[in-house]
Design an enzyme around this catalytic site. Structure first.
Site, PDB file in Angstrom:
ATOM      1  N   ASN A 210      38.052  32.520  29.514  1.00  0.00           N
ATOM      2  CA  ASN A 210      39.111  31.545  29.177  1.00  0.00           C
ATOM      3  C   ASN A 210      38.482  30.183  28.914  1.00  0.00           C
ATOM      4  O   ASN A 210      37.252  30.036  28.974  1.00  0.00           O
ATOM      5  CB  ASN A 210      40.147  31.485  30.300  1.00  0.00           C
ATOM      6  N   LYS A 290      26.597  48.710  23.518  1.00  0.00           N
ATOM      7  CA  LYS A 290      27.451  47.940  22.613  1.00  0.00           C
ATOM      8  C   LYS A 290      28.397  48.878  21.858  1.00  0.00           C
ATOM      9  O   LYS A 290      27.941  49.890  21.306  1.00  0.00           O
ATOM     10  CB  LYS A 290      26.552  47.167  21.643  1.00  0.00           C
ATOM     11  N   PRO A 306      41.126  40.543  42.106  1.00  0.00           N
ATOM     12  CA  PRO A 306      41.692  40.048  43.371  1.00  0.00           C
ATOM     13  C   PRO A 306      42.074  38.574  43.231  1.00  0.00           C
ATOM     14  O   PRO A 306      41.440  37.840  42.475  1.00  0.00           O
ATOM     15  CB  PRO A 306      40.538  40.213  44.372  1.00  0.00           C
ATOM     16  N   ASP A 307      43.104  38.167  43.934  1.00  0.00           N
ATOM     17  CA  ASP A 307      43.496  36.755  43.923  1.00  0.00           C
ATOM     18  C   ASP A 307      42.671  36.058  45.015  1.00  0.00           C
ATOM     19  O   ASP A 307      42.877  36.285  46.217  1.00  0.00           O
ATOM     20  CB  ASP A 307      45.000  36.612  44.180  1.00  0.00           C
ATOM     21  N   ILE A 308      41.737  35.242  44.583  1.00  0.00           N
ATOM     22  CA  ILE A 308      40.778  34.655  45.530  1.00  0.00           C
ATOM     23  C   ILE A 308      41.474  33.691  46.488  1.00  0.00           C
ATOM     24  O   ILE A 308      41.333  33.795  47.715  1.00  0.00           O
ATOM     25  CB  ILE A 308      39.631  33.946  44.777  1.00  0.00           C
ATOM     26  N   PHE A 324      45.164  25.289  42.427  1.00  0.00           N
ATOM     27  CA  PHE A 324      45.461  24.588  41.174  1.00  0.00           C
ATOM     28  C   PHE A 324      46.425  25.438  40.372  1.00  0.00           C
ATOM     29  O   PHE A 324      46.417  26.669  40.490  1.00  0.00           O
ATOM     30  CB  PHE A 324      44.174  24.353  40.365  1.00  0.00           C
TER      31      PHE A 324
END
Ligand code: C5P
Length: 399
Positions: A210, A290, A306-308, A324
């Site tokens: 991202n 590849k 996983p949600d840290i 955040f």
């Protein structure tokens, strides 16, 4: 002793039998969280070897003004600027005289002239030398110059005399050195920050990521360290220099970031700030080779990472946890929901629909929300926003 966390101590060792105690002092300073570099005068090396001090401090010992290799690594002016405190222990009568009269005739004396940091000495000498009127005059000059003088103590001396002139014990010097520093907002606290994006590999050359640059997290790490904290920065792949006094752990994938964060939480931390834009999903399989263009359609199945931050806030050793939230609509409503869903103490939210805030920008504007309160931090540089946020976190953490 918390006040020594993250502090840079330049330990000067001069000639005297008490020099052997400065080896123990190095260890104790490090145990208190300080970063220690050692400078030895020529006569100090008659009592203890630079190798011993190098092994203990983990850094080369500086002994000579005119050593080209030492100057190339960290020049004497750089060393003088580096220090938060120049601590001379033991300080001989000769060194006190040279310091009092502004001599620059060896490396240590020159560093004392060149530094803007406070200087402290722990005198050590025979009781007659300490009582001598010249030494006492030099002592007055040094005190007038603002040099901190630790000790000396009275008692039996190596030469067989009894009287004033013994160097203080390392623990007493440590205590006095800590008192030179004032308490800061986060003195002695361990702050863990994750930052940047993560990369989830599709094949050996392709990945999902991202737009996060890591700038906000790095600015927070810098400001937390400036506020006296011990800082661990767990960084995804970003192109940013490590801020001063910050321990950096580099990771790539969300799972690696999760593992690194959990490891630091396990070993104990006071505040966790989750600025990282962790990839929500990863490919179930990463192709070993590849993927060829001859393949007409490629289907990638993604699974949740996983949600840290939620794992940190649900941990038995839960630190004060700050999340955040980057949103493009209904910012406050979504962030408030996240605050409670993820069991956070605080959430900093920004609207990333515009160009001039959030991802990749040098500026940011945040609304910081906590149970029963909020504060708006208007558009400013990420450094200024980080400063305000660190202050808010420190206040809420104490409450
Ligand atoms: O749920 P959302 O991704 O919007 O929440 C953002 C917050 O959650 C940020 O603090 C981010 O670092 C954290 N997060 C996380 N692990 C994830 C996803 C988000 O720690 N897998």
């Amino acid at each position: 002793m918390d006040r020594l966390v993250n502090k840079r101590i330049l330990l000067g060792v001069t000639g005297g039998i008490a020099a052997y105690k400065s080896a123990d002092l190095v260890r104790r300073l490090q145990d208190a969280g300080a970063d220690v570099r050692v400078v030895m005068t020529a006569s100090a090396q008659e009592f203890i070897t630079p190798l011993t001090m190098q092994a203990l401090s983990g850094h080369p010992v500086h002994t000579d003004m005119l050593d080209p290799s030492a100057e190339a690594a960290m020049g004497h002016i750089e060393l003088a600027r580096w220090a938060d405190l120049v601590l001379v222990a033991p300080a001989s009568a000769n060194f006190m005289a040279r310091l009092a009269h502004g001599h620059g005739n060896d490396l240590l004396a020159t560093l004392c002239l060149a530094t803007g940091a406070p200087i402290a000495i722990a005198p050590a000498m025979n009781q007659q030398m300490w009582a001598d009127s010249s030494t006492q005059k030099n002592l007055l000059i040094l005190q007038e110059k603002g040099v901190h003088v630790f000790g000396p103590a009275a008692g039996s001396q190596a030469c067989g005399d009894v009287g004033e002139g013994r160097m203080l014990e390392p623990m007493q010097i440590l205590q006095s050195a800590a008192e030179v520093f004032e308490y800061q907002l986060l003195t002695g606290k361990h702050v863990v920050i994750n930052a940047g994006p993560t990369r989830e590999a599709i094949d050996p050359v392709r990945y999902i990521t991202n737009k996060s640059s890591g700038k906000m997290g790095f600015a927070l790490a810098e400001l937390a360290a400036e506020a006296g904290a011990k800082v661990t920065l767990i960084a995804g792949p970003v192109n940013l220099p490590t801020p001063a006094r910050v321990t950096r752990v580099d990771v790539t994938r969300a799972q690696e970031m999760f593992d690194a964060c959990m490891e630091t939480i396990e070993s104990g931390c006071d505040i966790f700030i989750a600025t990282a834009a962790v990839a929500d999903y990863r490919p179930v399989v990463t192709a070993d080779h590849k993927i060829k263009k001859s393949t007409e359609e490629v289907h990638i199945t993604l699974v949740k990472n996983p949600d840290i931050v939620a794992s940190v806030s649900g941990h038995a050793k839960r630190p004060f946890t700050v999340g955040f939230a980057a949103e493009t609509q209904d910012v406050i409503a979504y962030a408030t929901a996240k605050l409670s869903n993820k069991n956070l103490d605080m959430i900093a939210t920004n609207d990333v629909s515009g160009q001039n805030v959030g991802f990749n920008s040098d500026n940011n504007a945040l609304t910081v929300i906590w149970p029963n309160g909020h504060k708006v931090l208007p558009l400013a540089s990420k450094r200024q926003i980080a400063k305000q946020l660190i202050e808010l976190i420190a206040i809420r953490y104490r409450q």
